[in-house]
Design an enzyme around this catalytic site. Structure first.
Site, PDB file in Angstrom:
ATOM      1  N   LYS A 185      57.989 -14.680  67.208  1.00 28.66           N
ATOM      2  CA  LYS A 185      58.807 -14.151  68.301  1.00 28.66           C
ATOM      3  C   LYS A 185      57.927 -13.493  69.354  1.00 28.66           C
ATOM      4  CE  LYS A 185      62.879 -12.939  65.513  1.00 28.66           C
ATOM      5  NZ  LYS A 185      63.851 -13.799  66.197  1.00 28.66           N
ATOM      6  N   GLU A 201      65.084 -18.398  59.753  1.00 31.68           N
ATOM      7  CA  GLU A 201      64.831 -18.107  58.335  1.00 31.68           C
ATOM      8  C   GLU A 201      66.061 -17.560  57.622  1.00 31.68           C
ATOM      9  OE1 GLU A 201      64.386 -16.003  60.703  1.00 31.68           O
ATOM     10  OE2 GLU A 201      65.436 -14.302  59.824  1.00 31.68           O
ATOM     11  N   ARG A 238      69.148 -18.514  57.618  1.00 31.86           N
ATOM     12  CA  ARG A 238      69.961 -19.561  56.971  1.00 31.86           C
ATOM     13  C   ARG A 238      69.269 -20.117  55.739  1.00 31.86           C
ATOM     14  NH1 ARG A 238      70.173 -22.792  62.466  1.00 31.86           N
ATOM     15  NH2 ARG A 238      70.049 -20.620  63.135  1.00 31.86           N
TER      16      ARG A 238
HETATM   17  N1  BES Z   1      67.192 -12.542  63.253  1.00 33.18           N
HETATM   18  C1  BES Z   1      67.253 -13.541  64.244  1.00 33.18           C
HETATM   19  C2  BES Z   1      68.524 -13.474  65.094  1.00 33.18           C
HETATM   20  C3  BES Z   1      68.708 -12.250  65.954  1.00 33.18           C
HETATM   21  C4  BES Z   1      68.365 -12.297  67.292  1.00 33.18           C
HETATM   22  C5  BES Z   1      69.256 -11.104  65.445  1.00 33.18           C
HETATM   23  C6  BES Z   1      68.570 -11.180  68.081  1.00 33.18           C
HETATM   24  C7  BES Z   1      69.448  -9.989  66.239  1.00 33.18           C
HETATM   25  C8  BES Z   1      69.107 -10.026  67.558  1.00 33.18           C
HETATM   26  C9  BES Z   1      67.211 -14.912  63.592  1.00 33.18           C
HETATM   27  O1  BES Z   1      66.472 -15.000  62.433  1.00 33.18           O
HETATM   28  C10 BES Z   1      66.597 -15.850  64.567  1.00 33.18           C
HETATM   29  O2  BES Z   1      65.479 -15.664  64.916  1.00 33.18           O
HETATM   30  N2  BES Z   1      67.348 -16.865  64.967  1.00 33.18           N
HETATM   31  C11 BES Z   1      66.885 -17.850  65.892  1.00 33.18           C
HETATM   32  C12 BES Z   1      67.391 -19.193  65.424  1.00 33.18           C
HETATM   33  C13 BES Z   1      66.795 -20.368  66.162  1.00 33.18           C
HETATM   34  C14 BES Z   1      65.325 -20.464  65.913  1.00 33.18           C
HETATM   35  C15 BES Z   1      67.496 -21.627  65.702  1.00 33.18           C
HETATM   36  C16 BES Z   1      67.417 -17.513  67.260  1.00 33.18           C
HETATM   37  O3  BES Z   1      68.535 -16.995  67.364  1.00 33.18           O
HETATM   38  O4  BES Z   1      66.707 -17.731  68.236  1.00 33.18           O
HETATM   39 ZN    ZN Z   2      66.286 -13.325  61.377  1.00 33.40          ZN
HETATM   40 MN    MN Z   3      64.429 -15.340  62.811  1.00 37.79          MN
END
Ligand code: BES
Ligand code: ZN
Ligand code: MN
Length: 500
Positions: free
Chosen positions: A277, A349, A351
């Site tokens: 990220k 991750e 899911r």
């Molecule tokens: N934990 C994150 C989602 C999240 C984003 C929670 C912002 C709280 C605030 C999750 O694991 C994630 O990174 N999801 C990705 C999925 C994508 C790679 C398909 C996302 O939302 O970008």
């Molecule tokens: Zn996450």
């Molecule tokens: Mn994530």
């Protein structure tokens, strides 16, 4: 904060501040307000007449008195009587308690004359207590400078009308349990990731299991291997912290009753892994175990309330880091269910770990499965920061969850899970892929989870938005919200009522 319920009249309570609640347009003072007005030489009537206090929603006006037992009177507005809702009561009580704390008041007393209000009596009490307890929450264990400034309101005394004493006492006791559970969830979520590892989260679950009818089992890496939980293990591979699969069971229901499985995402830190990220706001990913925290808190509340239900809480807990053994984009994992997953994005991750926990939940032959997860940024884009997404296969359960959401103010909105979405998560070389890109991301995330719940009635709550708030929102101060603990407890309480 201690909450006590006292018989008698408000003006006689030994306290530092009297709280008086008003609706807009009340011209004549009655009951305790009239009593205190008289004893203060007409201060309240004066300020109302001068237009200094109109009882607008959450309006708080502080009056100082020399003649009363308490030095302060706090007038609190609830807005128009015919537009009154529990949410307005929660917000008003949060506001007045925060103001009292701000002026260093340690003890306050409030008269709740329930017959005056058009919301059901029990709801008035629970909303007032929720607003006060949740509004005063703050997370301060790491503040060492100026700790003496961090004084809390220590006691709130409620003086109900004479006929309502028993009702108020019972409702206070129940609501306190639920509000404390919400604060417990907030504490877990607020804790920094170095102090909230999977092992520490498991310890917290063991703490919950000290209650009657609650037991805790923690599956370790070796057991996960034996069970073929390679999706969970895959996510954990990039971290030195050992993963845990927390199993917390509450047997308050009839013997042999099928449990409701609550499955909560427990990423104690999500860096994204190799699909890392951006640095900005990455710190907020300590909250990626908010779903797991909610599961622990709901079981704690159910046990303390002695609800006649059978619950199994499952919290897969791990970090998502990018160590030398970490998952790589393109890797294929064989999950506990036997289905194979192509990992296109290591940041999807949640899911993966939920896939293994959900298929493990099926061994309990549950009457329902609810999973709670900070699953997708896409859900925040779709619904904003204050609303959780709901997707699932069971219309009855979705309706019941909607009703619980309306009652508690923990907002949810349904997103569709039509057939064509399932096409988007098919992999070229495995059964499924863990990422289908940006479009409809909250939905494809849920579509993926749906592959691991068998035929059991299932609902998924994506709480990525509301789990954490970046600004003060009344009884949800900036930080961890504790959502959806109240919503789920309400859902369980309603389910118990229905079965009766
Ligand atoms: N934990 C994150 C989602 C999240 C984003 C929670 C912002 C709280 C605030 C999750 O694991 C994630 O990174 N999801 C990705 C999925 C994508 C790679 C398909 C996302 O939302 O970008
Ligand atoms: Zn996450
Ligand atoms: Mn994530």
């Amino acid at each position: 904060m201690k909450i006590t319920v006292k018989k008698g009249s408000l003006a006689d309570v030994k306290t530092e501040a009297f709280i008086l609640v008003f609706c807009e347009g009340e011209k004549t003072l009655s009951g305790p307000a009239a009593d205190i007005d008289r004893k203060s030489g007409g201060l309240i009537a004066d300020i109302i007449k001068s237009g200094g206090f109109e009882a607008k929603p959450s309006q708080v006006t502080m009056i100082y008195s020399r003649t009363l037992a308490a030095k302060r009177i706090a007038l609190v507005g609830l807005g128009k009587k015919n537009e009154l809702t529990p949410e307005k009561i929660r917000r008003a009580f949060a506001k007045v308690m925060q103001e009292l704390r701000g002026s260093k008041v340690r003890k306050a007393a409030v008269s709740l004359d329930l017959s005056l209000l058009n919301v059901r009596k029990e709801k008035v009490v629970s909303a007032a207590v929720e607003g006060a307890v949740l509004g005063l929450y703050r997370y301060s264990p790491y503040k060492t400078v100026g700790r003496e400034e961090l004084q809390d309101v220590q006691e709130m005394t409620i003086v109900p009308g004479p006929k309502d004493y028993a009702l108020v006492r019972d409702e206070v006791q129940k609501t306190k349990i639920i509000a404390d559970a919400v604060c417990f969830a907030r504490d877990l979520v607020s804790a920094p990731a170095n102090e909230m590892t999977p092992s520490i989260l498991a310890e917290q679950a063991r703490g919950v299991a000290k209650r009657k009818n609650v037991s805790c089992r923690v599956l370790e890496k070796g057991q996960m291997k034996a069970l073929g939980m390679n999706a969970l293990l895959g996510v954990a591979a990039g971290s030195d912290q050992p993963p845990k699969l927390i199993v917390l069971e509450y047997t308050g229901g009839k013997k042999g009753e099928a449990p409701i499985a609550l499955v909560g995402k427990g990423l104690t830190f999500d860096s994204g892994g190799i699909s890392i990220k951006p640095a900005e706001k990455m710190d907020e990913m300590k909250t990626d175990m908010a779903g797991g925290a909610a599961v622990l808190a709901v079981i704690r509340a159910a046990a303390d309330l002695k609800l006649p239900v059978h619950l199994v809480g499952l919290v897969p807990a791990t970090e998502n880091l990018s160590g030398g053994s970490a998952l790589k984009p393109g890797d294929v994992l064989k999950s506990h269910s036997g289905r194979t997953i192509e990992v296109l994005n290591t940041d999807a991750e949640g899911r993966l770990i939920l896939a293994d926990a959900l298929s493990y939940a099926c061994r309990y032959k549950p009457s329902a499965i609810i999973d709670i997860a900070t699953l997708t940024g896409a859900c925040v884009v779709a619904l904003g920061e204050e609303v959780a997404g709901m997707l699932g296969t069971d219309d009855r359960m979705k309706k019941a969850l909607r009703e619980a959401a309306d009652a508690t103010g923990e907002l949810i909105w349904e997103l569709p899970l039509w057939d064509h979405y399932h096409e988007l998560i098919k992999s070229d070389i495995a059964d499924y892929k863990n990422s289908a890109g940006r479009l409809g991301g909250a939905i494809t995330g849920a579509a993926f989870l749906s592959k691991f719940v068998g035929e059991y009635p299932w609902v998924h709550l994506d709480i990525a938005g509301p789990a954490w708030t970046t600004k003060d929102r009344g009884y949800i101060p900036k930080g961890a919200s504790g959502i959806p603990v109240r919503l789920l407890v309400e859902f369980l309480r309603n389910r118990v009522q229905e079965k009766k």
